[in-house]
Design an enzyme around this catalytic site. Structure first.
Site, mmCIF file in Angstrom:
data_model
loop_
_atom_site.group_PDB
_atom_site.id
_atom_site.type_symbol
_atom_site.label_atom_id
_atom_site.label_comp_id
_atom_site.label_asym_id
_atom_site.label_seq_id
_atom_site.Cartn_x
_atom_site.Cartn_y
_atom_site.Cartn_z
ATOM 1 C CG HIS A 206 -1.073 2.131 -2.247
ATOM 2 N ND1 HIS A 206 -2.109 0.846 -2.388
ATOM 3 C CD2 HIS A 206 -0.835 2.939 -1.611
ATOM 4 C CE1 HIS A 206 -2.626 1.541 -1.315
ATOM 5 N NE2 HIS A 206 -1.777 2.312 -0.749
HETATM 6 C C1 UD1 Z 1 -0.966 7.614 0.661
HETATM 7 C C2 UD1 Z 1 -1.344 7.378 2.565
HETATM 8 C C3 UD1 Z 1 -1.171 5.867 2.379
HETATM 9 C C4 UD1 Z 1 -3.360 5.728 1.370
HETATM 10 C C5 UD1 Z 1 -2.558 5.706 0.000
HETATM 11 C C6 UD1 Z 1 -3.948 6.101 -0.685
HETATM 12 C C7 UD1 Z 1 0.359 8.796 3.596
HETATM 13 C C8 UD1 Z 1 1.467 8.245 4.533
HETATM 14 N N1 UD1 Z 1 -0.007 7.500 2.705
HETATM 15 O O1 UD1 Z 1 0.000 6.957 0.337
HETATM 16 O O2 UD1 Z 1 -1.677 5.210 3.671
HETATM 17 O O3 UD1 Z 1 -2.886 3.804 1.340
HETATM 18 O O4 UD1 Z 1 -2.675 7.495 0.153
HETATM 19 O O5 UD1 Z 1 -3.579 5.767 -2.274
HETATM 20 O O6 UD1 Z 1 -0.407 9.800 4.155
HETATM 21 N N2 UD1 Z 1 1.048 11.576 -6.570
HETATM 22 C C9 UD1 Z 1 0.472 11.286 -7.689
HETATM 23 N N3 UD1 Z 1 -0.783 12.097 -8.482
HETATM 24 C C10 UD1 Z 1 -1.658 11.652 -7.033
HETATM 25 C C11 UD1 Z 1 -1.384 11.849 -5.786
HETATM 26 C C12 UD1 Z 1 0.106 10.740 -5.702
HETATM 27 O O7 UD1 Z 1 1.497 11.076 -8.730
HETATM 28 O O8 UD1 Z 1 -2.527 12.127 -6.906
HETATM 29 C C13 UD1 Z 1 2.935 10.961 -6.361
HETATM 30 C C14 UD1 Z 1 3.179 11.080 -5.533
HETATM 31 O O9 UD1 Z 1 3.641 13.071 -5.941
HETATM 32 C C15 UD1 Z 1 4.150 10.707 -4.506
HETATM 33 C C16 UD1 Z 1 3.641 9.509 -4.597
HETATM 34 O O10 UD1 Z 1 2.451 9.685 -5.585
HETATM 35 O O11 UD1 Z 1 5.307 10.750 -5.360
HETATM 36 C C17 UD1 Z 1 2.769 8.965 -3.501
HETATM 37 O O12 UD1 Z 1 2.328 10.000 -2.992
HETATM 38 P P1 UD1 Z 1 1.952 10.180 -1.894
HETATM 39 O O13 UD1 Z 1 0.279 10.950 -1.199
HETATM 40 O O14 UD1 Z 1 3.289 10.532 -0.639
HETATM 41 O O15 UD1 Z 1 1.429 8.530 -0.837
HETATM 42 P P2 UD1 Z 1 0.386 7.187 -1.313
HETATM 43 O O16 UD1 Z 1 1.622 5.655 -1.690
HETATM 44 O O17 UD1 Z 1 -1.119 7.411 -2.321
#
Ligand code: UD1
Length: 359
Positions: A206
Protein backbone atom coordinates in the site's frame (compact mmCIF):
# COMPACT_ATOMS: atom_id res chain seq x y z
CA UNK A 1 -6.56 13.06 34.48
CA UNK A 2 -7.81 13.31 30.93
CA UNK A 3 -5.97 11.74 27.98
CA UNK A 4 -7.12 12.72 24.50
CA UNK A 5 -6.15 10.14 21.91
CA UNK A 6 -6.10 10.86 18.17
CA UNK A 7 -6.33 7.91 15.77
CA UNK A 8 -7.22 7.76 12.10
CA UNK A 9 -5.56 4.94 10.18
CA UNK A 10 -5.76 1.18 10.49
CA UNK A 11 -2.45 0.50 12.31
CA UNK A 12 -3.39 3.09 14.93
CA UNK A 13 -6.57 1.25 15.82
CA UNK A 14 -4.50 -1.83 16.68
CA UNK A 15 -2.17 0.18 18.93
CA UNK A 16 -4.99 2.18 20.53
CA UNK A 17 -6.82 -1.06 21.37
CA UNK A 18 -3.95 -1.98 23.70
CA UNK A 19 -3.64 1.34 25.55
CA UNK A 20 -7.39 2.10 25.66
CA UNK A 21 -8.00 -1.19 27.46
CA UNK A 22 -5.34 -0.37 30.07
CA UNK A 23 -6.57 3.21 30.53
CA UNK A 24 -10.18 2.01 30.97
CA UNK A 25 -9.03 -0.02 33.98
CA UNK A 26 -7.20 2.86 35.70
CA UNK A 27 -9.21 4.75 38.32
CA UNK A 28 -9.08 8.50 37.89
CA UNK A 29 -7.89 8.41 34.27
CA UNK A 30 -10.32 9.17 31.43
CA UNK A 31 -9.72 8.81 27.73
CA UNK A 32 -11.44 10.81 25.00
CA UNK A 33 -10.99 9.14 21.63
CA UNK A 34 -10.92 11.21 18.44
CA UNK A 35 -11.08 9.49 15.02
CA UNK A 36 -9.89 11.78 12.25
CA UNK A 37 -11.74 9.71 9.66
CA UNK A 38 -8.60 9.09 7.57
CA UNK A 39 -9.62 5.45 7.16
CA UNK A 40 -13.39 5.14 6.81
CA UNK A 41 -14.35 1.92 4.97
CA UNK A 42 -16.10 -0.57 7.26
CA UNK A 43 -13.30 -3.11 6.73
CA UNK A 44 -10.56 -0.49 7.27
CA UNK A 45 -12.07 1.03 10.42
CA UNK A 46 -15.36 -0.17 12.01
CA UNK A 47 -14.34 -3.83 12.11
CA UNK A 48 -11.29 -2.96 14.26
CA UNK A 49 -13.38 -1.04 16.79
CA UNK A 50 -15.90 -3.89 17.00
CA UNK A 51 -13.69 -6.94 17.25
CA UNK A 52 -10.89 -5.33 19.28
CA UNK A 53 -13.48 -3.72 21.60
CA UNK A 54 -12.05 -0.23 21.23
CA UNK A 55 -14.30 2.41 22.83
CA UNK A 56 -16.45 4.30 20.34
CA UNK A 57 -14.77 7.60 19.42
CA UNK A 58 -16.45 10.64 20.96
CA UNK A 59 -15.57 12.64 17.84
CA UNK A 60 -15.29 11.56 14.21
CA UNK A 61 -13.81 14.37 12.15
CA UNK A 62 -14.55 12.73 8.77
CA UNK A 63 -11.41 14.00 7.03
CA UNK A 64 -10.26 11.64 4.26
CA UNK A 65 -9.53 11.11 0.57
CA UNK A 66 -7.60 14.37 0.25
CA UNK A 67 -4.03 15.30 -0.68
CA UNK A 68 -1.51 15.52 2.15
CA UNK A 69 -1.83 19.28 2.64
CA UNK A 70 -5.61 19.45 2.69
CA UNK A 71 -5.90 16.31 4.81
CA UNK A 72 -3.40 17.40 7.44
CA UNK A 73 -4.66 20.99 7.44
CA UNK A 74 -8.31 20.11 7.93
CA UNK A 75 -7.44 17.64 10.66
CA UNK A 76 -5.36 20.29 12.39
CA UNK A 77 -8.24 22.77 12.35
CA UNK A 78 -10.79 20.26 13.64
CA UNK A 79 -8.53 18.76 16.32
CA UNK A 80 -7.86 22.24 17.66
CA UNK A 81 -11.62 22.76 18.06
CA UNK A 82 -11.90 19.49 19.99
CA UNK A 83 -8.94 20.40 22.21
CA UNK A 84 -10.61 23.73 23.03
CA UNK A 85 -13.70 21.85 24.19
CA UNK A 86 -12.00 18.94 25.99
CA UNK A 87 -8.93 20.65 27.50
CA UNK A 88 -7.05 17.35 28.10
CA UNK A 89 -3.95 16.97 30.30
CA UNK A 90 -2.11 15.17 27.51
CA UNK A 91 -2.61 14.25 23.86
CA UNK A 92 -1.66 10.75 22.75
CA UNK A 93 -0.74 9.87 19.16
CA UNK A 94 0.59 6.75 17.45
CA UNK A 95 2.95 6.10 14.59
CA UNK A 96 3.55 8.23 11.54
CA UNK A 97 0.41 9.08 9.62
CA UNK A 98 -1.09 12.44 8.71
CA UNK A 99 -3.45 11.96 11.69
CA UNK A 100 -0.41 11.62 13.99
CA UNK A 101 1.20 14.84 12.83
CA UNK A 102 -2.05 16.83 12.85
CA UNK A 103 -2.82 15.74 16.43
CA UNK A 104 0.66 16.50 17.74
CA UNK A 105 0.86 19.89 16.05
CA UNK A 106 -2.57 21.03 17.20
CA UNK A 107 -1.84 20.14 20.82
CA UNK A 108 1.71 21.49 20.95
CA UNK A 109 0.63 24.94 19.73
CA UNK A 110 -1.94 24.99 22.54
CA UNK A 111 0.73 24.03 25.08
CA UNK A 112 -0.87 20.65 25.72
CA UNK A 113 1.81 17.98 26.34
CA UNK A 114 2.15 15.41 23.55
CA UNK A 115 2.87 11.69 24.03
CA UNK A 116 4.08 9.80 20.96
CA UNK A 117 3.90 6.02 20.86
CA UNK A 118 6.27 4.46 18.32
CA UNK A 119 8.75 7.32 18.56
CA UNK A 120 12.28 7.31 17.17
CA UNK A 121 11.72 5.07 14.16
CA UNK A 122 13.51 6.16 11.02
CA UNK A 123 13.77 4.89 7.46
CA UNK A 124 16.17 7.73 6.53
CA UNK A 125 14.09 8.18 3.38
CA UNK A 126 12.69 11.68 3.34
CA UNK A 127 10.63 10.89 0.22
CA UNK A 128 8.21 8.99 2.45
CA UNK A 129 5.35 11.01 3.95
CA UNK A 130 5.61 8.77 7.03
CA UNK A 131 9.26 9.77 7.63
CA UNK A 132 8.37 13.46 7.56
CA UNK A 133 5.39 12.89 9.86
CA UNK A 134 7.38 10.92 12.41
CA UNK A 135 10.37 13.27 12.56
CA UNK A 136 8.15 16.32 13.08
CA UNK A 137 5.97 14.53 15.62
CA UNK A 138 8.99 13.35 17.61
CA UNK A 139 10.51 16.83 17.70
CA UNK A 140 7.42 18.41 19.26
CA UNK A 141 6.55 15.53 21.59
CA UNK A 142 7.06 15.75 25.34
CA UNK A 143 6.97 12.00 26.03
CA UNK A 144 8.50 9.75 23.40
CA UNK A 145 7.81 6.03 23.77
CA UNK A 146 10.36 4.09 21.72
CA UNK A 147 9.63 0.47 20.82
CA UNK A 148 13.29 -0.51 20.35
CA UNK A 149 16.83 0.43 21.33
CA UNK A 150 17.45 1.31 17.67
CA UNK A 151 14.72 3.96 17.98
CA UNK A 152 16.39 5.37 21.11
CA UNK A 153 19.73 5.46 19.28
CA UNK A 154 18.13 7.38 16.40
CA UNK A 155 16.84 10.05 18.78
CA UNK A 156 20.22 10.36 20.48
CA UNK A 157 21.96 10.72 17.12
CA UNK A 158 19.55 13.51 16.19
CA UNK A 159 20.40 15.42 19.37
CA UNK A 160 17.26 14.68 21.39
CA UNK A 161 19.34 14.80 24.58
CA UNK A 162 19.48 18.56 23.99
CA UNK A 163 15.71 18.93 23.56
CA UNK A 164 12.94 19.10 26.15
CA UNK A 165 11.16 15.86 25.23
CA UNK A 166 11.81 12.82 27.45
CA UNK A 167 12.28 9.49 25.73
CA UNK A 168 11.67 6.01 27.13
CA UNK A 169 12.30 2.46 25.93
CA UNK A 170 8.82 0.94 26.21
CA UNK A 171 8.68 -2.09 23.91
CA UNK A 172 6.16 -2.38 21.12
CA UNK A 173 2.41 -2.33 21.79
CA UNK A 174 1.83 -4.36 18.63
CA UNK A 175 3.31 -7.34 20.42
CA UNK A 176 0.87 -6.80 23.30
CA UNK A 177 -1.96 -6.79 20.75
CA UNK A 178 -0.78 -9.97 19.02
CA UNK A 179 -0.47 -11.82 22.34
CA UNK A 180 -3.85 -10.66 23.62
CA UNK A 181 -6.00 -11.14 20.51
CA UNK A 182 -4.58 -14.45 19.32
CA UNK A 183 -6.51 -16.09 22.16
CA UNK A 184 -9.81 -14.46 21.26
CA UNK A 185 -12.38 -16.83 19.78
CA UNK A 186 -13.17 -15.90 16.21
CA UNK A 187 -14.84 -17.30 13.10
CA UNK A 188 -12.97 -16.44 9.92
CA UNK A 189 -14.71 -14.33 7.28
CA UNK A 190 -15.80 -16.04 4.08
CA UNK A 191 -12.83 -14.99 1.95
CA UNK A 192 -10.40 -16.37 4.56
CA UNK A 193 -12.39 -19.61 4.95
CA UNK A 194 -12.38 -20.04 1.17
CA UNK A 195 -8.58 -20.17 1.11
CA UNK A 196 -8.69 -23.70 2.47
CA UNK A 197 -5.61 -25.47 3.85
CA UNK A 198 -3.16 -25.10 0.99
CA UNK A 199 0.14 -23.35 1.99
CA UNK A 200 0.27 -19.72 0.88
CA UNK A 201 2.33 -16.55 0.87
CA UNK A 202 0.60 -13.60 2.53
CA UNK A 203 1.15 -10.30 0.77
CA UNK A 204 0.18 -6.63 1.21
CA UNK A 205 1.21 -3.50 -0.72
CA UNK A 206 0.00 0.00 0.00
CA UNK A 207 2.97 2.38 0.31
CA UNK A 208 2.88 5.39 -1.93
CA UNK A 209 6.51 4.66 -2.94
CA UNK A 210 5.27 1.40 -4.55
CA UNK A 211 1.69 2.11 -5.60
CA UNK A 212 2.42 5.48 -7.18
CA UNK A 213 5.34 4.25 -9.33
CA UNK A 214 3.99 1.96 -12.09
CA UNK A 215 7.37 0.36 -12.79
CA UNK A 216 7.83 -0.57 -9.12
CA UNK A 217 4.31 -1.93 -8.81
CA UNK A 218 4.57 -3.99 -11.99
CA UNK A 219 7.93 -5.45 -10.92
CA UNK A 220 6.39 -6.62 -7.62
CA UNK A 221 3.35 -8.05 -9.42
CA UNK A 222 5.60 -9.95 -11.87
CA UNK A 223 7.46 -11.57 -8.98
CA UNK A 224 4.21 -12.49 -7.23
CA UNK A 225 2.79 -13.98 -10.44
CA UNK A 226 5.91 -16.15 -10.80
CA UNK A 227 5.88 -17.32 -7.15
CA UNK A 228 2.17 -18.04 -7.48
CA UNK A 229 3.00 -20.68 -10.13
CA UNK A 230 4.50 -22.86 -7.36
CA UNK A 231 2.90 -21.56 -4.13
CA UNK A 232 -0.39 -19.78 -3.80
CA UNK A 233 0.01 -16.02 -3.21
CA UNK A 234 -2.79 -14.24 -1.34
CA UNK A 235 -2.93 -10.45 -1.27
CA UNK A 236 -5.28 -8.49 0.98
CA UNK A 237 -5.76 -5.44 -1.19
CA UNK A 238 -5.68 -1.97 0.37
CA UNK A 239 -8.10 0.57 -1.24
CA UNK A 240 -5.18 2.68 -2.53
CA UNK A 241 -3.67 -0.35 -4.30
CA UNK A 242 -7.06 -1.54 -5.54
CA UNK A 243 -7.80 1.75 -7.29
CA UNK A 244 -4.37 1.80 -8.93
CA UNK A 245 -4.47 -1.84 -10.06
CA UNK A 246 -7.97 -1.36 -11.52
CA UNK A 247 -6.78 1.61 -13.58
CA UNK A 248 -3.45 0.11 -14.64
CA UNK A 249 -4.45 -2.98 -16.60
CA UNK A 250 -1.82 -5.02 -14.72
CA UNK A 251 -2.15 -8.77 -15.16
CA UNK A 252 -2.75 -10.30 -11.72
CA UNK A 253 -2.60 -14.10 -11.55
CA UNK A 254 -2.61 -14.56 -7.77
CA UNK A 255 -5.50 -14.48 -5.27
CA UNK A 256 -6.75 -11.06 -4.17
CA UNK A 257 -9.14 -10.54 -1.26
CA UNK A 258 -10.56 -7.40 0.35
CA UNK A 259 -8.84 -5.98 3.45
CA UNK A 260 -9.58 -8.11 6.52
CA UNK A 261 -9.99 -7.21 10.19
CA UNK A 262 -7.32 -7.80 12.83
CA UNK A 263 -8.54 -11.22 13.94
CA UNK A 264 -8.63 -12.55 10.40
CA UNK A 265 -5.17 -11.10 9.80
CA UNK A 266 -3.93 -13.05 12.83
CA UNK A 267 -5.44 -16.22 11.36
CA UNK A 268 -3.76 -15.54 8.02
CA UNK A 269 -0.44 -14.92 9.78
CA UNK A 270 -0.72 -18.20 11.67
CA UNK A 271 -1.61 -20.18 8.55
CA UNK A 272 0.74 -18.63 5.99
CA UNK A 273 4.16 -19.88 5.01
CA UNK A 274 5.80 -16.46 4.70
CA UNK A 275 4.92 -12.74 4.49
CA UNK A 276 5.76 -10.25 1.73
CA UNK A 277 4.87 -6.67 2.47
CA UNK A 278 5.68 -2.98 2.37
CA UNK A 279 3.79 -2.41 5.64
CA UNK A 280 5.71 -1.55 8.79
CA UNK A 281 3.40 -3.33 11.21
CA UNK A 282 3.11 -6.56 9.24
CA UNK A 283 6.90 -7.04 9.29
CA UNK A 284 6.72 -7.37 13.06
CA UNK A 285 3.51 -9.37 13.05
CA UNK A 286 5.24 -11.91 10.81
CA UNK A 287 7.92 -12.25 13.50
CA UNK A 288 5.35 -12.47 16.34
CA UNK A 289 3.81 -15.45 14.53
CA UNK A 290 7.21 -16.96 13.65
CA UNK A 291 7.04 -16.35 9.92
CA UNK A 292 9.87 -14.97 7.75
CA UNK A 293 9.23 -11.67 6.01
CA UNK A 294 10.36 -10.24 2.69
CA UNK A 295 10.09 -6.45 2.76
CA UNK A 296 9.18 -4.88 -0.56
CA UNK A 297 10.86 -1.57 0.21
CA UNK A 298 14.36 -0.11 0.05
CA UNK A 299 14.61 0.44 3.81
CA UNK A 300 12.98 -0.72 7.00
CA UNK A 301 12.56 1.01 10.34
CA UNK A 302 12.58 -2.40 12.05
CA UNK A 303 16.29 -3.06 11.61
CA UNK A 304 16.51 -5.67 14.38
CA UNK A 305 14.38 -8.03 12.29
CA UNK A 306 16.94 -7.84 9.50
CA UNK A 307 19.94 -8.07 11.85
CA UNK A 308 18.52 -11.27 13.33
CA UNK A 309 17.80 -12.84 9.95
CA UNK A 310 13.98 -12.80 10.19
CA UNK A 311 13.47 -10.22 7.47
CA UNK A 312 15.10 -9.45 4.12
CA UNK A 313 14.66 -5.99 2.63
CA UNK A 314 14.77 -6.55 -1.11
CA UNK A 315 13.13 -3.52 -2.73
CA UNK A 316 11.04 -4.30 -5.80
CA UNK A 317 13.46 -6.14 -8.09
CA UNK A 318 11.63 -9.21 -9.33
CA UNK A 319 14.73 -11.45 -9.18
CA UNK A 320 15.68 -10.33 -5.67
CA UNK A 321 12.14 -11.02 -4.43
CA UNK A 322 12.28 -14.54 -5.87
CA UNK A 323 15.78 -15.16 -4.49
CA UNK A 324 14.67 -14.12 -1.00
CA UNK A 325 11.64 -16.36 -1.33
CA UNK A 326 13.84 -19.32 -2.32
CA UNK A 327 16.16 -18.57 0.63
CA UNK A 328 13.44 -18.45 3.25
CA UNK A 329 11.62 -21.52 1.99
CA UNK A 330 14.83 -23.55 2.35
CA UNK A 331 16.03 -22.08 5.69
CA UNK A 332 14.78 -22.90 9.18
CA UNK A 333 14.69 -19.85 11.46
CA UNK A 334 14.78 -19.74 15.24
CA UNK A 335 12.31 -17.15 16.53
CA UNK A 336 13.18 -17.41 20.21
CA UNK A 337 14.82 -13.99 20.47
CA UNK A 338 12.70 -11.36 22.27
CA UNK A 339 12.93 -8.09 20.33
CA UNK A 340 9.91 -6.00 21.29
CA UNK A 341 9.38 -6.11 25.04
CA UNK A 342 7.46 -9.36 25.38
CA UNK A 343 3.95 -7.86 25.63
CA UNK A 344 4.56 -5.36 28.46
CA UNK A 345 4.75 -2.19 26.37
CA UNK A 346 1.22 -0.97 27.08
CA UNK A 347 1.57 -1.16 30.86
CA UNK A 348 5.03 0.46 30.68
CA UNK A 349 3.70 3.35 28.64
CA UNK A 350 0.63 4.08 30.75
CA UNK A 351 2.52 3.82 34.07
CA UNK A 352 5.23 6.16 32.81
CA UNK A 353 2.78 8.61 31.28
CA UNK A 354 0.56 8.85 34.34
CA UNK A 355 3.57 9.37 36.62
CA UNK A 356 5.02 12.03 34.29
CA UNK A 357 1.77 14.00 33.95
CA UNK A 358 1.07 13.82 37.69
CA UNK A 359 4.44 15.51 38.43
C1 UD1 B 1 -1.99 5.63 5.54
C2 UD1 B 1 -0.70 6.18 6.14
C3 UD1 B 1 0.35 5.09 6.13
C4 UD1 B 1 -0.14 3.85 6.84
C5 UD1 B 1 -1.44 3.40 6.17
C6 UD1 B 1 -2.02 2.16 6.81
C7 UD1 B 1 -0.29 8.59 5.79
C8 UD1 B 1 0.51 9.57 5.05
N1 UD1 B 1 -0.18 7.30 5.37
O1 UD1 B 1 -1.73 5.32 4.17
O2 UD1 B 1 1.51 5.56 6.82
O3 UD1 B 1 0.83 2.81 6.75
O4 UD1 B 1 -2.38 4.49 6.25
O5 UD1 B 1 -3.01 1.60 5.99
O6 UD1 B 1 -0.98 8.96 6.70
N2 UD1 B 1 -9.07 4.83 1.23
C9 UD1 B 1 -10.30 4.25 1.07
N3 UD1 B 1 -10.91 3.73 2.19
C10 UD1 B 1 -10.34 3.79 3.41
C11 UD1 B 1 -9.07 4.36 3.55
C12 UD1 B 1 -8.44 4.89 2.43
O7 UD1 B 1 -10.85 4.19 -0.02
O8 UD1 B 1 -10.96 3.32 4.38
C13 UD1 B 1 -8.42 5.43 0.05
C14 UD1 B 1 -8.30 6.93 0.23
O9 UD1 B 1 -9.45 7.59 -0.21
C15 UD1 B 1 -7.10 7.26 -0.61
C16 UD1 B 1 -6.24 6.00 -0.47
O10 UD1 B 1 -7.10 4.96 -0.03
O11 UD1 B 1 -7.42 7.43 -1.96
C17 UD1 B 1 -5.09 6.19 0.48
O12 UD1 B 1 -5.55 6.50 1.80
P1 UD1 B 1 -4.70 7.45 2.78
O13 UD1 B 1 -5.36 7.54 4.08
O14 UD1 B 1 -4.35 8.71 2.08
O15 UD1 B 1 -3.31 6.73 2.96
P2 UD1 B 1 -2.93 5.19 3.12
O16 UD1 B 1 -2.37 4.73 1.84
O17 UD1 B 1 -4.03 4.38 3.71
Amino acid sequence: MKILTVVGARPQFVKAAVLSRIIANRAGVDEVLVHTGQHYDANMSDIFFEEMEIPKPKYNLDVNSLGHGAMTGRMLEKIEEVLNIEKPDVLLVYGDTNSTLAGALAAKKMHIPVAHVEAGLRSFNMQMPEEINRILTDRISDFLFCPTQAAIDNLKAEGFDNFDGQYFLSGDVMQDAAMFYKNKAHTACESVQNLGDEPFVLCTIHRQENTDHPERLSSIINALNTINESTKVVMTVHPRTKKIIENSGLNIQFTCIDPVGYLDMILLLQKCQLVMTDSGGLQKEAYFFHKPCITLRDQTEWVELVENGYNRVVGVDSNKIQEAYAYFTSTKLNFEKELYGGGQAGVNIINTLIAAIAK
